[in-house]
Scaffold this active site. Structure first.
Site, mmCIF file in Angstrom:
data_model
loop_
_atom_site.group_PDB
_atom_site.id
_atom_site.type_symbol
_atom_site.label_atom_id
_atom_site.label_comp_id
_atom_site.label_asym_id
_atom_site.label_seq_id
_atom_site.Cartn_x
_atom_site.Cartn_y
_atom_site.Cartn_z
ATOM 1 N N ARG A 1 0.806 -1.215 0.000
ATOM 2 C CA ARG A 1 0.000 0.000 0.000
ATOM 3 C C ARG A 1 0.841 1.268 0.000
ATOM 4 O O ARG A 1 0.320 2.346 -0.271
ATOM 5 C CB ARG A 1 -1.019 -0.039 1.132
ATOM 6 C CG ARG A 1 -2.097 -1.097 0.824
ATOM 7 C CD ARG A 1 -3.138 -1.198 1.860
ATOM 8 N NE ARG A 1 -2.567 -1.685 3.105
ATOM 9 C CZ ARG A 1 -3.258 -1.959 4.187
ATOM 10 N NH1 ARG A 1 -4.561 -1.791 4.203
ATOM 11 N NH2 ARG A 1 -2.660 -2.403 5.266
ATOM 12 N N GLU B 1 6.280 -10.013 15.603
ATOM 13 C CA GLU B 1 5.869 -10.451 16.934
ATOM 14 C C GLU B 1 6.209 -11.930 17.132
ATOM 15 O O GLU B 1 6.709 -12.326 18.183
ATOM 16 C CB GLU B 1 4.365 -10.218 17.095
ATOM 17 C CG GLU B 1 3.869 -10.511 18.491
ATOM 18 C CD GLU B 1 2.390 -10.207 18.662
ATOM 19 O OE1 GLU B 1 1.872 -10.513 19.727
ATOM 20 O OE2 GLU B 1 1.761 -9.668 17.724
#
Length: 186
Positions: free
Chosen positions: A74, A111
């Site tokens: 994006r 993560e």
């Protein structure tokens, strides 16, 4: 060439942009509030305004920018029109395996696990001044890796520009003392 907007026009544009970002609860998983920019992209007036606001955010350094680097995928949506309006080139930074020529790579922690970004070895030149563009600043891992990749190529990061910043996630901290502009924050 100045790209600065009148402050009243900029404020109205930011209000319109905020109205066109949809909040989608529990996507992509429960507990996440996803900020969907698709309504802003599909409205021609809002899309033009978003590009104008991106230009306004960096109007003070516009003449210094040699290259726009857009982060997959994006970051391409706003990086390309910015590059065209500024009269500079555009370089896509992509996930591994998507660029056909020799690349340099920067790995970064997620993560759970690790990922990487790549750029063609010859797309950025030593000494170029680069604006890194993406749609969203969250934890800062991807943007930080993109900046490190630009610097690994010998170019200089002038700043990072985002449509949205998820402020509670603290992504700015990962970008150190780099210039950061985000149009809207949540």
């Amino acid at each position: 060439m100045s790209h600065a907007l009148d402050p009243k026009i900029a404020a109205a544009g930011l209000d319109m942009l905020r109205e066109h970002v949809a909040a989608v609860p529990d996507f992509p998983k429960e507990g996440i509030l996803f900020r969907d920019i698709t309504p802003a992209l599909s409205d021609p007036t809002c899309l033009k305004t978003a590009v104008d606001l991106h230009l306004d955010a960096v109007s003070d350094i516009a003449g210094q920018i040699d290259m726009i680097v857009g982060i997959e995928s994006r970051g391409f949506l706003f990086g390309m029109p910015l590059a065209a309006r500024l009269g500079v080139g555009f370089v896509p930074v992509r996930k591994p395996g998507k660029l056909p020529r020799p690349v340099i790579e920067e790995r970064y922690a997620l993560e759970y696990g690790e990922d990487a970004l790549q750029v063609h070895t010859d797309d950025l030149k030593s000494g170029q001044r680069v604006l890194v563009v993406d749609d969203l600043l969250a934890t800062g891992g991807t943007a930080s890796a993109a900046c490190a990749l630009v610097e690994k190529a010998g170019a200089t990061v002038l700043g990072c520009l985002f449509l949205i910043e998820l402020e509670a996630l603290g992504g700015r901290a990962k970008l150190g003392d780099r210039r950061i502009n985000a149009l809207i924050g949540y």
